[in-house]
Design a protein around this motif. Structure first.
Motif, mmCIF file in Angstrom:
data_model
loop_
_atom_site.group_PDB
_atom_site.id
_atom_site.type_symbol
_atom_site.label_atom_id
_atom_site.label_comp_id
_atom_site.label_asym_id
_atom_site.label_seq_id
_atom_site.Cartn_x
_atom_site.Cartn_y
_atom_site.Cartn_z
ATOM 1 N N ILE A 285 0.849 -1.198 0.000
ATOM 2 C CA ILE A 285 0.000 0.000 0.000
ATOM 3 C C ILE A 285 0.881 1.244 0.000
ATOM 4 O O ILE A 285 1.913 1.276 0.681
ATOM 5 C CB ILE A 285 -0.933 0.026 1.246
ATOM 6 N N CYS A 286 0.450 2.242 -0.762
ATOM 7 C CA CYS A 286 1.147 3.527 -0.705
ATOM 8 C C CYS A 286 0.198 4.588 -0.128
ATOM 9 O O CYS A 286 -0.914 4.765 -0.614
ATOM 10 C CB CYS A 286 1.601 3.966 -2.104
ATOM 11 N N ILE A 287 0.647 5.245 0.946
ATOM 12 C CA ILE A 287 -0.099 6.400 1.478
ATOM 13 C C ILE A 287 0.665 7.616 0.966
ATOM 14 O O ILE A 287 1.755 7.917 1.440
ATOM 15 C CB ILE A 287 -0.144 6.383 3.018
ATOM 16 N N LYS A 288 0.089 8.267 -0.062
ATOM 17 C CA LYS A 288 0.889 9.297 -0.733
ATOM 18 C C LYS A 288 0.480 10.718 -0.344
ATOM 19 O O LYS A 288 -0.627 10.957 0.138
ATOM 20 C CB LYS A 288 0.811 9.111 -2.255
ATOM 21 N N ASN A 289 1.412 11.596 -0.551
ATOM 22 C CA ASN A 289 1.192 13.041 -0.401
ATOM 23 C C ASN A 289 0.935 13.512 1.032
ATOM 24 O O ASN A 289 0.548 14.657 1.236
ATOM 25 C CB ASN A 289 0.024 13.529 -1.264
ATOM 26 N N GLY A 290 1.097 12.657 2.018
ATOM 27 C CA GLY A 290 0.796 13.064 3.396
ATOM 28 C C GLY A 290 1.946 13.812 4.041
ATOM 29 O O GLY A 290 3.065 13.866 3.515
ATOM 30 N N ILE A 291 1.625 14.411 5.202
ATOM 31 C CA ILE A 291 2.670 15.038 6.015
ATOM 32 C C ILE A 291 2.998 14.036 7.117
ATOM 33 O O ILE A 291 2.204 13.821 8.036
ATOM 34 C CB ILE A 291 2.161 16.359 6.635
ATOM 35 N N LEU A 292 4.146 13.398 6.995
ATOM 36 C CA LEU A 292 4.511 12.367 7.967
ATOM 37 C C LEU A 292 4.962 13.015 9.275
ATOM 38 O O LEU A 292 5.834 13.893 9.272
ATOM 39 C CB LEU A 292 5.633 11.489 7.393
ATOM 40 N N THR B 237 -3.572 2.557 -3.325
ATOM 41 C CA THR B 237 -2.987 3.863 -3.019
ATOM 42 C C THR B 237 -4.009 4.675 -2.228
ATOM 43 O O THR B 237 -5.190 4.697 -2.564
ATOM 44 C CB THR B 237 -2.649 4.632 -4.314
ATOM 45 N N TYR B 238 -3.541 5.284 -1.170
ATOM 46 C CA TYR B 238 -4.419 6.173 -0.399
ATOM 47 C C TYR B 238 -3.848 7.578 -0.474
ATOM 48 O O TYR B 238 -2.690 7.801 -0.097
ATOM 49 C CB TYR B 238 -4.523 5.720 1.061
ATOM 50 N N ASP B 239 -4.649 8.502 -0.954
ATOM 51 C CA ASP B 239 -4.172 9.869 -1.087
ATOM 52 C C ASP B 239 -4.412 10.644 0.205
ATOM 53 O O ASP B 239 -5.555 10.898 0.580
ATOM 54 C CB ASP B 239 -4.879 10.551 -2.264
ATOM 55 N N ALA B 240 -3.343 11.001 0.860
ATOM 56 C CA ALA B 240 -3.444 11.689 2.169
ATOM 57 C C ALA B 240 -3.083 13.164 2.034
ATOM 58 O O ALA B 240 -2.630 13.785 2.997
ATOM 59 C CB ALA B 240 -2.535 11.009 3.183
ATOM 60 N N LYS C 156 7.239 15.688 4.341
ATOM 61 C CA LYS C 156 6.257 15.366 3.296
ATOM 62 C C LYS C 156 6.790 14.183 2.499
ATOM 63 O O LYS C 156 7.899 14.266 1.960
ATOM 64 C CB LYS C 156 6.070 16.569 2.370
ATOM 65 N N ALA C 157 6.041 13.102 2.455
ATOM 66 C CA ALA C 157 6.566 11.931 1.733
ATOM 67 C C ALA C 157 5.451 10.935 1.444
ATOM 68 O O ALA C 157 4.362 11.019 2.011
ATOM 69 C CB ALA C 157 7.664 11.254 2.562
ATOM 70 N N ASP C 158 5.761 9.978 0.559
ATOM 71 C CA ASP C 158 4.861 8.856 0.310
ATOM 72 C C ASP C 158 5.339 7.689 1.175
ATOM 73 O O ASP C 158 6.522 7.335 1.140
ATOM 74 C CB ASP C 158 4.904 8.445 -1.165
ATOM 75 N N LEU C 159 4.414 7.124 1.914
ATOM 76 C CA LEU C 159 4.776 6.050 2.839
ATOM 77 C C LEU C 159 4.319 4.712 2.254
ATOM 78 O O LEU C 159 3.159 4.562 1.864
ATOM 79 C CB LEU C 159 4.109 6.308 4.197
ATOM 80 N N TYR C 160 5.245 3.769 2.213
ATOM 81 C CA TYR C 160 4.915 2.451 1.641
ATOM 82 C C TYR C 160 4.826 1.392 2.739
ATOM 83 O O TYR C 160 5.700 1.295 3.607
ATOM 84 C CB TYR C 160 5.976 2.047 0.598
ATOM 85 N N LEU C 161 3.723 0.636 2.697
ATOM 86 C CA LEU C 161 3.507 -0.450 3.654
ATOM 87 C C LEU C 161 3.529 -1.761 2.877
ATOM 88 O O LEU C 161 2.927 -1.864 1.790
ATOM 89 C CB LEU C 161 2.140 -0.315 4.332
#
Lengths: 419, 333
Positions: free
Chosen positions: A3-10, A40-43, A18-23
């Motif tokens: 899964i990719c959680i993209k565009n979020g503020i980690l 993909t989840y757009d955060a 700011k990055a895309d997080l991969y699970l």
């Protein structure tokens, strides 16, 4: 499963990026890796941070499934942004048997929502007379020993429980109210209780018992966690013992950070809770303690009951507020959105500091960590609508209140369990 | 069948009363907290009209004909329930009664379900008594009918306080603008902590301009009740001194179990209202008791039966006061 959680503020332990997080397959694979994903989840614009930990929730199973069960309770927890929940043991029958602990964990894993780490009772049958088999309970998966809901009156029993828990490395959590002083009190004793003509529960019932429990922690070296501190005096006792190096930690709840005894003026038992809602001075002191960092965790004390039970009179209605789905937005709105504290300091109380209470590693977004993630929208204001709760208790003291900081997606074991 | 001369005209009573109750805009009688001084005084005028009805040969008017009043007594009561029912019937209302002991409540039915069941029978007003404070407030959420509080927990007993003040007004000829309360002193002696009568009386007497002294042993005298024109004392002599009215409250036997009292004997020695104490009071002082009395405990028999006692008058006034409550809440709405 990738899964990719993209565009979020980690946001990870104060670090912001700011990055895309991969699970991948239940663990965190890394940042900005690219490549094929299953989902993909757009955060975009939202906070991405380790899922929250609740050290204190009443999920009511076994035996009280009309109020809540593991499926509804753990789904509600996930919707509240939690990846891990410690369930209280004052069920019917109480969780005092290793087989019950093991079966609760197995059932929760099969449900696949928030993770369950059960507490077990301190005394057999919650009777406050004999110790349970701490070691066997621990081996079965119990992480905390507590009779929460019922204070342990017998100080000798509490001493021995502390000694044994210290030997086994278990945390004792205490419901610190002196019941013979609390007596038949249904709300805070004071000006409001005298005006409403309801039996009061004095502040001293809490502070006296917190003092005893802290003394026993100091005496035995046991890790004692004081649940739901509600009073200035009680909080000060904990602070005083901490200064002396006593191995005590303290919890506050969203209930006592946002409500006071005045809300009972409309005689709605929905706000009847134990320990009770206190005065504005107490509430402000607790908020200040949170800001000063002397509070270790914000536990929900999520305590669902059926509407029919709460439709009784003030004397007979049961104690408890269901809040696991609004806990974080409540605290975010009243503490962070109005600039009283930073978001990362608030998150600590649900992440690193909560974990430290239990002796667990701080959750993080580092590669290889469990992929338990929450995505939080800190911009959109939304009113509390209890009819949409996943909890069976579809009513709330905060109904209609506009809040910010809502969890919008929760991932547990690398899978999306709420969005 | 009827003689127009001896039967009061409903229209007449209505006309008389309506001019007086215009300001009483409340739908419910939950407590007296939002009542103003003018509302109290107007209410007493309405009560006068009702008291006149009770003096007639045929003590009945058709004011509430076609209305149904339900009494919901979740807690035992003899005189209050009887008084409400008498007041309802004197105005030709139909009365249905619910008593907790003989009902499905003992089978685990909730107060809400009990109410909804009775509400399905088209009730215009409920007279409610419950051991828990706030139940009358809670019931307003589940019915459109008027709720009349006949005593909830320790909180409020508005009709008792209304009849107490009305009795005082009668005795002190307070038919002027102030009602005769201004500058007067009333002592309430006994178990203040558990007393809904005391809490309702505090409101009414202070609103009308009197000073209230609350008296009892420390354990039964919550300091939170102190406010403007309400003082607290542990000394009966101090409380009674110069008082225009002294009200003794019932001392319940079960208080001893909770450590709230040493013994009834010690209580009566220190806190009994009796002839000796009353000598310290104002010359015109009246003696009140909301009943039922524990003779020789909180009040001496001598005093209860003596010429200062208005205890029977309080009971008598209960009926016109409750008639006025029904009338004010239900007629013309």
């Amino acid at each position: 499963m990738r899964i990719c959680i993209k565009n979020g503020i980690l946001l990870d332990g104060g670090k912001e990026e700011k990055a895309d997080l991969y699970l991948k397959d239940g663990i965190i694979e890394g940042l900005n890796l690219g490549g094929e994903v299953d989902e993909t989840y757009d955060a975009i614009g939202n906070i991405v941070t380790p899922a929250l930990i609740d050290l204190h929730a009443h999920l009511r199973e076994p035996g009280q499934e009309a109020k809540e069960d593991l499926r509804s309770g753990l789904s509600a927890a996930a919707a509240g942004g939690y990846g891990t929940v410690i369930s209280m043991a004052n069920t019917s029958p109480p969780v005092d048997d290793p087989d019950v602990v093991a079966s609760l964990i197995a059932k929760a894993e099969a449900i696949g929502q928030a993770r369950l780490r059960p507490a077990a009772t301190l005394s057999k049958g919650l009777k406050g007379e004999e110790l349970t088999d701490f070691a066997a309970l621990k081996d079965a998966g119990a992480v905390m020993i507590t009779d929460d809901g019922i204070p342990v009156v017998d100080s000798h029993l509490m001493r021995r429980a502390c000694e044994y828990a210290a030997e086994l490395g278990l945390v004792i959590q205490t419901h610190s109210e002196e019941p013979t002083l609390r007596k038949d009190g249904v709300m805070n004793e004071g000006v409001v209780s005298q005006r409403l003509g309801l039996p009061g529960n004095p502040v001293e019932a809490e502070s006296i018992m917190i003092f005893r429990d802290c003394e026993l922690a100091l005496m035995t070296g046991a890790r004692v966690h004081i649940a739901h501190i509600t009073t200035e005096r009680g909080m000060k006792v904990v602070e005083w013992f901490k200064e002396q190096g006593a191995p005590v930690t303290g919890e506050v709840t969203p209930n006592h950070l946002t409500l006071t005894d005045e809300v009972l003026s409309n005689f709605d038992p929905i706000c009847k809770v134990a320990p009770p809602l206190r005065t504005e001075a107490d509430r402000l002191y607790l908020r200040d303690a949170v800001k000063r960092g002397v509070v270790d965790n914000i536990g929900t004390d999520h305590a669902p009951h059926t509407r029919a039970e709460k439709d009784q009179d003030m004397l007979n209605a049961p104690f408890g507020i269901a809040n696991i789905e609004v806990s974080f937005p409540l605290c975010y709105t009243t503490l962070v959105a109005n600039n009283e504290m930073s978001l990362s300091n608030l998150l600590e109380l649900y992440q690193a500091k909560a974990a430290a209470v239990m002796g667990w590693d701080a959750p993080s977004l580092a590669v290889g960590q469990a992929a338990d993630i929450v995505v939080i929208d800190i911009n959109t204001e939304k009113a509390v609508d209890a009819s949409q709760f996943k909890s069976k208790a579809k009513f709330s003291p905060w109904e209609g209140l506009g809040l910010k900081g809502w969890p919008v997606a929760t991932f547990v074991r690398g899978q999306k369990v709420f969005s | 069948m009827t003689s127009t001369q001896s039967i009061p005209s409903n229209i007449e009573v209505q006309a008389e009363a309506q001019t007086e109750v215009q300001a009483l805009k409340h739908k419910h009688l939950l407590d007296l907290q939002d009542w103003t001084k003018d509302e109290f005084l107007q209410f007493f005028n309405t009560t006068d009209a009702m008291a006149d009805v009770m003096k007639r040969t045929i003590k009945k008017v058709p004011a509430l004909q076609g209305k149904t009043i339900a009494t919901l007594f979740f807690e035992n009561s003899t005189r209050t329930k009887l008084s409400f029912e008498r007041a309802a019937r004197a105005q030709s209302a139909d009365v249905v009664s619910f008593a907790a002991g003989s009902s499905s409540l003992s089978k685990g039915e909730s107060i809400k379900d009990t109410l909804l069941t009775i509400d399905a029978m088209q009730v215009d007003a409920y007279v409610v008594r419950h051991v828990s404070s706030g139940v009358p407030h809670q019931l307003t959420r589940w019915t459109d009918a008027s709720i009349i509080n006949a005593g909830d927990g320790r909180r409020s007993h508005p009709t008792q306080a209304l009849l107490d003040a009305y009795t005082f007004r009668q005795e002190f000829n307070g038919f002027d603008d102030s009602g005769g309360f201004e500058g007067k002193k009333i002592a309430i002696v006994g178990d203040i902590l558990h007393s809904r009568v005391a809490r309702s009386n505090i409101k009414i007497w202070t609103e009308l301009g009197a000073k209230v002294v609350l008296c009892g042993p420390r354990m039964l005298l919550p300091e939170e009740l102190e406010r403007k024109n309400v003082t607290l004392t542990n000394s009966v002599a101090e409380a009674v001194e110069g008082a225009h009215a002294v009200m003794a409250l019932r001392m319940q036997q079960e208080r001893m179990a909770g450590g709230l009292l040493p013994s009834l004997q010690e209580y009566s020695e220190r806190y009994q209202v009796n002839d000796e104490m009353i000598k310290l009071a104002h010359d015109d002082c009246i003696v009140m008791h909301p009943g039922p009395m524990n003779r020789e405990v909180e009040i001496s028999s001598e005093l209860a039966d003596g010429e200062r006692s208005v205890i029977e008058q309080q009971v008598a006034n209960g009926v016109p006061v409750r008639m006025a409550v029904f009338y004010s809440l239900l007629v013309g709405k």
